[in-house]
Design an enzyme around this catalytic site. Sequence first.
Site, PDB file in Angstrom:
ATOM      1  N   LYS A   1      17.536  27.795  25.624  1.00 47.24           N
ATOM      2  CA  LYS A   1      18.214  28.330  26.806  1.00 47.24           C
ATOM      3  C   LYS A   1      17.619  27.658  28.033  1.00 47.24           C
ATOM      4  CE  LYS A   1      21.261  31.788  27.447  1.00 47.24           C
ATOM      5  NZ  LYS A   1      22.274  32.280  26.499  1.00 47.24           N
TER       6      LYS A   1
ATOM      7  N   GLY B   1      31.332  45.668  32.566  1.00 44.98           N
ATOM      8  CA  GLY B   1      31.250  44.277  33.011  1.00 44.98           C
ATOM      9  C   GLY B   1      32.572  43.548  32.816  1.00 44.98           C
TER      10      GLY B   1
ATOM     11  N   ALA C   1      27.329  41.234  25.633  1.00 48.90           N
ATOM     12  CA  ALA C   1      26.194  40.933  26.521  1.00 48.90           C
ATOM     13  C   ALA C   1      25.015  40.470  25.674  1.00 48.90           C
ATOM     14  CB  ALA C   1      25.812  42.171  27.323  1.00 48.90           C
TER      15      ALA C   1
HETATM   16  N1  PHE Z   1      26.463  31.481  26.764  1.00 39.47           N
HETATM   17  C1  PHE Z   1      26.514  31.049  25.414  1.00 39.47           C
HETATM   18  C2  PHE Z   1      25.787  32.045  24.529  1.00 39.47           C
HETATM   19  O1  PHE Z   1      24.940  32.802  24.971  1.00 39.47           O
HETATM   20  C3  PHE Z   1      25.878  29.707  25.321  1.00 39.47           C
HETATM   21  C4  PHE Z   1      26.713  28.573  24.865  1.00 39.47           C
HETATM   22  C5  PHE Z   1      28.078  28.559  24.920  1.00 39.47           C
HETATM   23  C6  PHE Z   1      26.066  27.484  24.331  1.00 39.47           C
HETATM   24  C7  PHE Z   1      28.776  27.503  24.424  1.00 39.47           C
HETATM   25  C8  PHE Z   1      26.754  26.425  23.829  1.00 39.47           C
HETATM   26  C9  PHE Z   1      28.105  26.433  23.902  1.00 39.47           C
HETATM   27  O2  PHE Z   1      26.029  32.129  23.350  1.00 39.47           O
END
Ligand code: PHE
Length: 348
Positions: free
Chosen positions: A72, A176, A255
């Site tokens: 992340k 949300g 979420a």
């Molecule tokens: N926001 C997405 C998640 O938490 C992250 C993501 C989306 C990563 C698409 C790669 C491709 O799962």
Amino acid sequence: MLEHEQILVRRGSRSGLPVILALHSTVLGPAAGGLRLWHYPDWRDGLADALRLSAAMTLKFAVTGLASGGGKTVVALPPGTRLEPAERRDLLYDVADVIDSMGGTYRVGPDVGTSPADMAVIGEVTRNVFCRPRELGGSGDSSPHTAQGTLAALRAVSRRLYGDGDLKGLRMALIGLGHVGQHLARLLAAEGVELTVTDIDPARTSIAEELGATWSSPEEIISTDVDILVPAALGGLLTSGIVPDLRCRAVVGPANNQLDTEEVAELLHQRGILWIPDHVASAGGVINAITTELHHFTPDQALARVNGIEGIVTELLETADDLRITPARAGHEMAQRRIRSGSSPRPR
Ligand code: PHE
């Protein structure tokens, strides 16, 4: 104990802002995870968030059977910061440099506060980016797929609670109405769910009106009497203090990091409230992005895989029953099994 493989914190040379990349695991494959652009009282809070969120990504991939690891990126904006378009661009280039320096061991995607347009900017610098706009050859917005995956999880839960995957007439409270929340609200309304919704942005009452949903306040919605509570906002909603106020039979939502602490899963279980781990209920977006962009699935094949979340949730509930553990533990257990069997012996 340090669980993460690598943690990188760099002050962006153009923006001066802290760019934090947490690479949790590459055991199952190169890591993937979104870029969160959010306000934090201190950059160290952003670091703590990145550590938790990246670990959850590892679980997300392991449970859903994708050959990717967890990571992340968080940019911790000081409270009150507003980025002008040129500043945002500079920041995205700073982020792109950090991602590019990982040499393909991590690939970024959108998350809270970022969009496919931002991924396009990052894509000017590095190939290691998911969800660029479709015109540019990416898979575009992942939020409809995340919502679709949550719908699949809700069907499995409905079958478990009421013996039927049909959601019509069930009462749900959705917290949300951001990117994913709005898509989910529309899907649920189309299924005939009796919806109560809320958002911190009061302007979003218009969405409630459009869908014929009841609007509630963020404080009150927690204790509305519903079948299922659906968290679709920022994490940390489920605290030990809130559990006694809940008046629902299950909590299932997209979420990320819904539990304030791991123990809350036990408290929910003791109250007889079914909680589906968010790393499963939120996996639709990454499933779509990764299967289409890395494994060349067609949209229909990807959708089938996203809908497969229903089966995964069913398996998870069975595992929880068999081992007499909470669904939260079952989620960990299923992920660990896969990580153990997917990890190759270390070269000597
Ligand atoms: N926001 C997405 C998640 O938490 C992250 C993501 C989306 C990563 C698409 C790669 C491709 O799962």
